[in-house]
Each structure stands twice: as structure tokens, then as C-alpha cells.
Write a protein that holds these residues in place. Structure first.
Motif: not given
Length: 318
Positions: A141, A173, A155
Motif C-alpha cells: 500500500g 500485507a 494498505t
């Protein structure tokens, strides 16, 4: 402590903690070795490395631990094909590829049994990578340091969107995470692990100049800027380089003028030489959440402990 997720099962690690493949910072054995030994996934950053140096570092990590580790390869780097030749011969447990399409490398590494993770910044590329046959995704992100999403989607949003779009793949992530609370948040979104970059940049084993680390340590959450529109943007600490780029962009300078300024400054200047005034001091917004430089193994343990404490603080339904 073990925290089991689809990503930890895939990678063979105890904890859903991945150290980002950061050029210079993990282009040496100490950092990935420490993270893997502590139960996470250490990552050797092949981006700036010459082939003999990469081979030596792989030897050092392989001899230093029997735990899994990964190699990150930016596909745009000069000599990427030669690096792939070396890596195919070495049969790494995990490859994390970025800045290019998976069809360029996937069949070669799958043939030698390597787990292939591909870095994406949006749903469209995530779906294409899944269709190509990758084993998992690293979803980055806008908060991330280095080369985050140019569309500046956070994100929080992009990880949730990708997890919903390709539920069959483990998602890691990346961007904006610095502690165990962030790890808990990412797993709640549907990720199976978190990639921590800036947190491990501020570790005792990171292979960067002390001036670089001290600059990042002083930064607040608003101390970075995304610059380099149309040039492969980077998130870096505000300094003279960033100020010049911002001025060119705000004044509508043409692409070539911006390119000249953008390429004049390098990450090497900051990370290797310690020039934090004119170099690219790449770091994520999570710099503002970090107040210490610690051994990488201790960071891994703290992240796991903070994760457990976070779960204990969450309100339970009545």
C-alpha cells in the motif's frame, strides 16, 4: 510462540512476520539470518548485489540457519536474467519478485521447487499474478517506503480488496506496519502475514549507514513524501532531494527535467555513503511509530508478543 496462518504454512515459518527485501539493508547476511532464526522469514535483497556477492551471502545464510529464507529480485534491475540463472541453480526455498510480470520467471523456479511470491499494488495485477500461477502475493500500500503504490491507495484498502479478489492465495500485507497491533490488523483484513520494512531497517543488523538509520528514527508519521510521478515513484524522507522533486512537480516541469533530478539522487548515496541530504532516504510512514534500534531477533519476538497482547485487549462479543 507460533502463530499459524495459510502464509506460515506455505512458507514453513513459525510467525507471520516477513522482513522486507530492502536494497543495502538486507543485501547482506546478518539481517535475514537473524529474522529467519527467530521464526520469521528473512529476505536477502538481490537488487543492488553483484553475482559473487549474492552467492557469498546465500552461502552465509544457508550455513547459518536451517530455517526458511527468501530472496527478493526486482525484475527491472540490470542483469536480472543472470541473477535468475544463479538463483535457479541455487534453488532458493522462496523467491519474492517485484517490478515486473510473473510469467518471466515463474516456470523456471517452479521447476526447481521454489515457492514464488509476487509483489503487487492493486487488484488487477493481483488477479493476473494469480492466473499466472504464483503461490502467494505481497500486497503493498501507499504507506510503504521505497516503491509503494503510485495510485496512493492505502494498505488498509488494497489488502482487503486483494484478499477478497483472490481468496485462494495467501496474502502478505506491506506498508505502514511497525508493531504487533499492525500485525493483528492485517490478519483481520484477510492477510496471512505482514511484511515489515522500516521496522527492520531500524535494526542492529541492517546493512546501512548509521546516519540513514538516525534520520529515519527522527522522522514523524508525516515526515515522508512520495516523489517521482511517472518515474517509478519512491517514498522517502523529506530532504533537499525531495524538496527539489516536489518543486519540479508542483511547477509542472517536463518529464526529462524531472527524470534528470530523480536519477541524480540514489538510495546508495543515503544507505551506503550516509548522504541523507542529497540521497534517497527511503522509508515508510511507519517510521513515526518506531523509537528504537533493536536486534532483529528481538524485534521478531516483540512483534509476536505485541500481537498476543493486542488480541487480549480486543473487546469480545457478549
Amino acid at each position: 510462540m507460533k502463530i499459524r496462518t495459510p502464509a506460515t504454512d506455505l512458507l514453513g515459518i513459525d510467525l507471520p512476520i516477513v522482513q522486507a527485501g530492502m536494497s543495502w539493508a538486507s543485501s547482506a547476511s546478518a539481517l535475514p539470518l537473524a529474522v529467519s532464526s527467530a521464526g520469521g522469514l528473512g529476505v536477502v535483497a538481490a537488487g543492488p548485489m553483484r553475482l559473487p556477492d549474492l552467492s557469498r551471502v546465500l552461502d552465509e545464510v544457508e550455513h547459518g540457519t536451517d530455517r526458511p529464507f527468501a530472496v527478493n529480485l526486482p525484475l527491472y534491475r540490470r542483469g536480472a536474467d543472470e541473477v535468475m540463472d544463479l538463483l535457479v541453480a541455487r534453488r532458493p526455498r522462496v523467491l519474492i519478485a517485484s517490478q515486473g510480470g510473473p510469467r518471466r520467471y515463474l516456470s523456471r523456479f517452479r521447476d526447481v521447487g521454489t515457492i514464488c511470491l509476487h509483489v503487487v499494488t492493486g487488484v488487477e495485477h493481483a488477479v493476473k499474478a494469480a492466473e499466472a500461477g504464483v503461490d502467494g502475493l505481497v500486497v503493498v500500500g501507499a504507506e510503504a517506503g521505497g516503491h509503494p503504490a503510485p495510485n496512493q491507495v492505502s494498505t488498509l484498502v488494497v489488502v482487503r480488496a486483494v484478499a477478497a479478489a483472490v481468496p485462494q492465495l495467501p496474502v502478505i500485507a506491506s506498508g505502514g506496519f511497525a508493531d504487533g497491533a499492525g500485525l493483528a490488523a492485517a490478519l483481520a483484513l484477510g492477510a496471512g502475514a505482514v511484511q515489515f520494512g522500516t521496522r527492520f531497517l531500524l535494526s542492529a543488523e541492517a546493512n546501512v549507514h548509521r546516519a540513514y538509520q538516525e534520520s529515519v528514527l527522527r522522522a514523524g508519521i508525516d515526515g515522508t513524501r512520495l516523489v517521482g510521478r511517472d518515474l517509478g515513484p519512491v517514498r522517502a524522507l523529506a530532504n533537499e532531494f525531495v524538496e527539489r522533486m516536489v518543486k519540479l512537480e508542483e511547477n509542472g516541469a517536463d518529464l526529462e527535467a524531472r527524470r534528470a533530478e530523480f536519477t541524480r539522487s540514489t538510495l546508495r548515496m543515503a544507505a551506503h555513503e550516509g548522504d541523507v541530504v542529497h540521497g534517497k532516504v527511503e522509508a515508510g510512514q511507519s517510521a513515526g511509530l518506531i523509537d528504537s534500534i533493536l536486534p532483529a531477533g528481538q524485534i521478531v519476538r516483540l512483534l509476536a508478543e505485541e500481537y498476543a497482547a493486542t488480541l487480549g485487549r480486543l473487546p469480545q462479543p457478549e
